[in-house]
Design a protein around this motif. Sequence first.
Motif, mmCIF file in Angstrom:
data_model
loop_
_atom_site.group_PDB
_atom_site.id
_atom_site.type_symbol
_atom_site.label_atom_id
_atom_site.label_comp_id
_atom_site.label_asym_id
_atom_site.label_seq_id
_atom_site.Cartn_x
_atom_site.Cartn_y
_atom_site.Cartn_z
ATOM 1 N N LYS A 103 0.823 -1.214 0.000
ATOM 2 C CA LYS A 103 0.000 0.000 0.000
ATOM 3 C C LYS A 103 0.857 1.264 0.000
ATOM 4 C CE LYS A 103 -3.716 -2.461 2.381
ATOM 5 N NZ LYS A 103 -4.516 -2.602 3.616
ATOM 6 N N ILE A 104 2.178 1.095 0.166
ATOM 7 C CA ILE A 104 3.085 2.228 0.039
ATOM 8 C C ILE A 104 2.977 2.858 -1.348
ATOM 9 C CG2 ILE A 104 5.066 0.884 -0.794
ATOM 10 C CD1 ILE A 104 5.180 3.781 1.735
ATOM 11 N N MET A 105 2.337 2.138 -2.254
ATOM 12 C CA MET A 105 2.082 2.649 -3.601
ATOM 13 C C MET A 105 1.436 4.036 -3.583
ATOM 14 S SD MET A 105 -0.159 0.683 -6.589
ATOM 15 C CE MET A 105 -0.343 -0.672 -5.445
ATOM 16 N N ASN A 110 -1.804 7.973 -7.893
ATOM 17 C CA ASN A 110 -2.642 9.132 -8.209
ATOM 18 C C ASN A 110 -4.117 8.724 -8.244
ATOM 19 O OD1 ASN A 110 -3.340 8.235 -11.010
ATOM 20 N ND2 ASN A 110 -1.156 8.552 -11.356
ATOM 21 N N ASP A 111 -4.982 9.719 -8.228
ATOM 22 C CA ASP A 111 -6.428 9.474 -8.207
ATOM 23 C C ASP A 111 -6.883 8.697 -9.431
ATOM 24 O OD1 ASP A 111 -6.404 10.949 -5.895
ATOM 25 O OD2 ASP A 111 -7.519 12.660 -6.700
ATOM 26 N N GLU A 112 -6.332 9.040 -10.595
ATOM 27 C CA GLU A 112 -6.764 8.426 -11.851
ATOM 28 C C GLU A 112 -6.545 6.914 -11.853
ATOM 29 O OE1 GLU A 112 -6.025 8.850 -16.702
ATOM 30 O OE2 GLU A 112 -4.773 9.964 -15.282
ATOM 31 N N ASP A 113 -5.437 6.471 -11.274
ATOM 32 C CA ASP A 113 -5.136 5.035 -11.216
ATOM 33 C C ASP A 113 -5.827 4.334 -10.052
ATOM 34 O OD1 ASP A 113 -3.430 5.389 -13.363
ATOM 35 O OD2 ASP A 113 -1.599 5.432 -12.148
ATOM 36 N N GLY A 114 -6.440 5.112 -9.145
ATOM 37 C CA GLY A 114 -7.020 4.524 -7.945
ATOM 38 C C GLY A 114 -5.957 4.110 -6.938
ATOM 39 N N THR A 115 -4.831 4.807 -6.965
ATOM 40 C CA THR A 115 -3.688 4.431 -6.112
ATOM 41 C C THR A 115 -3.262 5.580 -5.211
ATOM 42 O OG1 THR A 115 -2.213 5.011 -7.958
ATOM 43 C CG2 THR A 115 -2.814 2.686 -7.730
ATOM 44 N N SER A 116 -4.205 6.380 -4.770
ATOM 45 C CA SER A 116 -3.912 7.509 -3.895
ATOM 46 C C SER A 116 -4.658 7.349 -2.577
ATOM 47 C CB SER A 116 -4.348 8.818 -4.573
ATOM 48 O OG SER A 116 -5.768 8.834 -4.717
ATOM 49 N N GLN A 117 -4.428 8.262 -1.641
ATOM 50 C CA GLN A 117 -5.186 8.221 -0.388
ATOM 51 C C GLN A 117 -6.671 8.452 -0.632
ATOM 52 O OE1 GLN A 117 -2.802 11.073 2.010
ATOM 53 N NE2 GLN A 117 -2.709 9.459 3.529
ATOM 54 N N ALA A 118 -6.980 9.335 -1.574
ATOM 55 C CA ALA A 118 -8.381 9.673 -1.840
ATOM 56 C C ALA A 118 -9.090 8.608 -2.660
ATOM 57 C CB ALA A 118 -8.454 11.022 -2.555
ATOM 58 N N GLU A 119 -8.388 8.009 -3.604
ATOM 59 C CA GLU A 119 -8.962 6.993 -4.493
ATOM 60 C C GLU A 119 -8.119 5.723 -4.370
ATOM 61 O OE1 GLU A 119 -11.686 7.167 -6.228
ATOM 62 O OE2 GLU A 119 -12.146 9.293 -6.042
ATOM 63 N N TRP A 121 -9.170 2.401 -5.079
ATOM 64 C CA TRP A 121 -9.738 1.220 -5.738
ATOM 65 C C TRP A 121 -8.718 0.432 -6.577
ATOM 66 C CZ3 TRP A 121 -9.065 1.813 -10.885
ATOM 67 C CH2 TRP A 121 -9.036 3.106 -11.414
ATOM 68 N N GLY A 122 -7.547 1.004 -6.823
ATOM 69 C CA GLY A 122 -6.487 0.269 -7.515
ATOM 70 C C GLY A 122 -5.408 -0.208 -6.573
ATOM 71 N N MET A 123 -5.713 -0.218 -5.277
ATOM 72 C CA MET A 123 -4.663 -0.489 -4.291
ATOM 73 C C MET A 123 -5.124 -1.435 -3.189
ATOM 74 S SD MET A 123 -2.405 2.497 -2.476
ATOM 75 C CE MET A 123 -3.802 3.228 -1.600
ATOM 76 N N VAL A 124 -6.379 -1.311 -2.739
ATOM 77 C CA VAL A 124 -6.865 -2.107 -1.616
ATOM 78 C C VAL A 124 -8.207 -2.757 -1.963
ATOM 79 C CG1 VAL A 124 -5.705 -0.568 0.011
ATOM 80 C CG2 VAL A 124 -8.127 -0.229 -0.465
ATOM 81 N N GLY A 125 -8.597 -3.726 -1.129
ATOM 82 C CA GLY A 125 -9.869 -4.419 -1.330
ATOM 83 C C GLY A 125 -9.676 -5.821 -1.864
ATOM 84 N N ASP A 126 -10.747 -6.620 -1.796
ATOM 85 C CA ASP A 126 -10.699 -7.998 -2.295
ATOM 86 C C ASP A 126 -10.407 -8.000 -3.789
ATOM 87 O OD1 ASP A 126 -11.653 -8.348 0.247
ATOM 88 O OD2 ASP A 126 -13.486 -9.395 -0.331
ATOM 89 N N VAL A 127 -9.460 -8.845 -4.204
ATOM 90 C CA VAL A 127 -9.120 -8.926 -5.625
ATOM 91 C C VAL A 127 -9.835 -10.092 -6.292
ATOM 92 C CG1 VAL A 127 -6.907 -7.773 -5.305
ATOM 93 C CG2 VAL A 127 -7.025 -10.277 -5.187
ATOM 94 N N PHE A 128 -9.844 -10.075 -7.607
ATOM 95 C CA PHE A 128 -10.484 -11.087 -8.432
ATOM 96 C C PHE A 128 -9.635 -11.291 -9.673
ATOM 97 C CE2 PHE A 128 -12.319 -6.842 -8.818
ATOM 98 C CZ PHE A 128 -12.064 -6.527 -10.145
ATOM 99 N N VAL A 129 -9.928 -12.301 -10.447
ATOM 100 C CA VAL A 129 -9.175 -12.554 -11.674
ATOM 101 C C VAL A 129 -9.698 -11.637 -12.771
ATOM 102 C CG1 VAL A 129 -8.456 -14.293 -13.359
ATOM 103 C CG2 VAL A 129 -8.899 -14.969 -10.982
ATOM 104 N N VAL A 130 -8.799 -11.003 -13.502
ATOM 105 C CA VAL A 130 -9.187 -10.276 -14.712
ATOM 106 C C VAL A 130 -8.882 -11.169 -15.907
ATOM 107 C CG1 VAL A 130 -8.886 -7.976 -13.730
ATOM 108 C CG2 VAL A 130 -6.947 -9.089 -14.836
#
Length: 270
Positions: A103-105, A110-119, A121-130
């Motif tokens: 999560k140090i990511m 950034n917000d656009e990637d979902g890898t920020s403090q505010a957004e 969704w690209g960093m935490v939560g249950d994962v699934f297969v794409v």
Amino acid sequence: MEEKTFRNYDAPDVSAAVKEHYRKMRKNQTYDYVQRMHKKYLTFDKPMDLWEAMRHLNSLIDVSDPDLDLPNVQHLIQSAEAIRADGRPDWMQLTGLIHDLGKIMFMWGNDEDGTSQAEQWGMVGDVFVVGCALPNTCVYPEFNELNADMKDERYNTPTGIYEEGCGLDNLELAWGHDEYLYQVLSNHKDNTLPEEAMVMIRYHSFYPWHTGGSYSELLNEKDKEYLQIIRDFNKYDLYTKSQKIYDLQEVMDYYRPIAEKYLGTGPIYW
């Protein structure tokens, strides 16, 4: 807390932010998105000491977690201390301490990637297969239809782009802190953590598989061993959450020699 009180996403006190997090995650985490994130973030060109990274997690609260609203470093110490109290091996204690360190990511996300403090969704939560159909064992399965891949015949079948029985290690999972830390440590020349530790790090958020029982078409014999490893680790990852506060500086004296034993004394390249 009793086990049944954890991960109740339908509880009245679960915040709207948790549900919104999963809506964004399910909508945005497509196969193409994951490929872009691998290319963007797996550069291994940002040296940072392990303990500096731990301190940065004092600044992050995992928005996807319905059970805990403390800085993420507290969850890591809680997990490690429970493993230590049970007399488990030193490498497993260290794994508990660092398992969410991907999560140090957020430090370079950034917000656009979902890898920020505010957004997140690209960093935490249950994962699934794409790359294959989303199962109804995902949290809030009603959001599955928002994923554009589910309208693409390449990706919307039970096996999708994969060979039947190919095994977990050959699947592409949603982008997040698990895969990020796994790849960073795989690239770290001083890493001597055993395979079990790497399995714990890579798959601990893969709930649709290890708890939901999905993806049976894609699993192989080795994955049965993985499942036992993850279930063993999961009781420390999930059921140790509490409001107890630790001082990172105070526990470092115990964990530093273990970290040096398995990860060396130099910086980790993120």
